[in-house]
Design an enzyme around this catalytic site. Sequence first.
Site, PDB file in Angstrom:
ATOM      1  N   GLY A 135       0.850  -1.329  -0.046  1.00 42.60           N
ATOM      2  CA  GLY A 135       0.061   0.012   0.116  1.00 42.60           C
ATOM      3  C   GLY A 135       0.945   1.276   0.135  1.00 42.60           C
ATOM      4  N   GLU A 246      -0.039  16.505  -5.417  1.00 46.63           N
ATOM      5  CA  GLU A 246      -1.180  15.490  -5.121  1.00 46.63           C
ATOM      6  C   GLU A 246      -2.065  15.770  -3.824  1.00 46.63           C
ATOM      7  OE1 GLU A 246      -2.096  10.600  -4.816  1.00 46.63           O
ATOM      8  OE2 GLU A 246      -0.172  11.237  -5.317  1.00 46.63           O
ATOM      9  N   GLY A 344     -32.143  10.765  10.691  1.00 50.03           N
ATOM     10  CA  GLY A 344     -32.559   9.499   9.867  1.00 50.03           C
ATOM     11  C   GLY A 344     -32.099  10.025   8.333  1.00 50.03           C
ATOM     12  N   GLY A 367      -3.619   8.488  -1.482  1.00 46.69           N
ATOM     13  CA  GLY A 367      -2.722   9.688  -1.449  1.00 46.69           C
ATOM     14  C   GLY A 367      -1.733   9.690  -0.298  1.00 46.69           C
TER      15      GLY A 367
END
Length: 384
Positions: A135, A246, A344, A367
């Site tokens: 990752g 980014e 709700g 990112g």
Amino acid sequence: MKRHLYSDDHESFRQVVRAFVDREVVGNVERWDDQRLIDREIYVKAGRQGIIGLSTPEEYGGAGQERDYRFRNVVHEEFAKVFATSLSSSFSLHDDIVLPYFAALGTAEQKQRWLPSLASGESIGAIAMTEPETGSDLRGIKTSGERVEGGWVVNGSKTFISSGQQADLVIVVVRTDPGGGSRAFSLLVVERGMEGFTRGRKLAKVGLHGQDTSELAFEDVFVPDGNLLGAAGGGFGQLVTKLPIERLSIGAQAIAIAEGIFASTLEYVQQRHAFGKPISDFQNTRFELASMSAELDVTRAFIDRCIVAHGLDELSAVDAAKAKLWATEVQVRTVDRCVQLHGGYGFMLEYPVGRAYQDARVQRIHGGTSEIMKEIISRDLVGR
């Protein structure tokens, strides 16, 4: 407090974006989410209006606004007002991440070959970093590029690739030096139609349903020398230099979305009644609104400062990490509090706040996770 970020040129551009949103976006947001895909045509229409390709040099068909992020921020803000989160994220990938790689690292021939179609929206770009077993740890990338005569043979797989199904050009982070080290990786551009390049599942996500996110596979894909982006072995360093923009992009989008949801919630609590009076008459509601308003204004001030710093080429990796960390945390908190004020109805997807709740959570992950942002900031403060 009056904002001083924009000039008359930016506000004129805002009118163009607003007209585009009214004409091409508003009526399609829910359909894109339902079909789990944004129509390719919207890229071409945006290209005609100059809404994408903003950072691309003018000689290649763009607007030449690489340093002035205020134009991109206008797009964030106008998209957020109509809750077009998937489209905003897709355009951010295209304009803030993919196009700058080509513009900064491409040879003259590569720029001429790729930038005009990317700036016009005729081609869609993606970047493939993440792998099933890696990752945030980019050094763990296993997708390999074996040197052969005239290019490289690429083998491996990538996952969580935004715009992976639609991309015509994919910047793939490849291990070209099995020995490892900082010079182990290169950026190779894999093009639609290359033999051995296949697209796997279009992944089912919690949110951002309109933006396709996919698995990609590479089986003996020959990538010619002409598709090496930047220097061989320079991939890791090239990635690092592009991370601040980014992260600024993610932070800017985060505050724009949070402000949009707050505005819709402010209107809702004044119209919705409980116990014979508007929800906004209850002290808890007013205090929640006051706290969110203050937090949003402070966050906006820092993001604006980062946008100005980017324009002066003074945005540091640490400040970009702070912008991404803080703004995405604020986005998640704001949306959650707004859901609570809706009761709700906040859990219903027919209300923008329900969709925003789904879309917000990934902001603290992609990112670079919030934890990685804290690591970057803490290293600047106290070292390793």
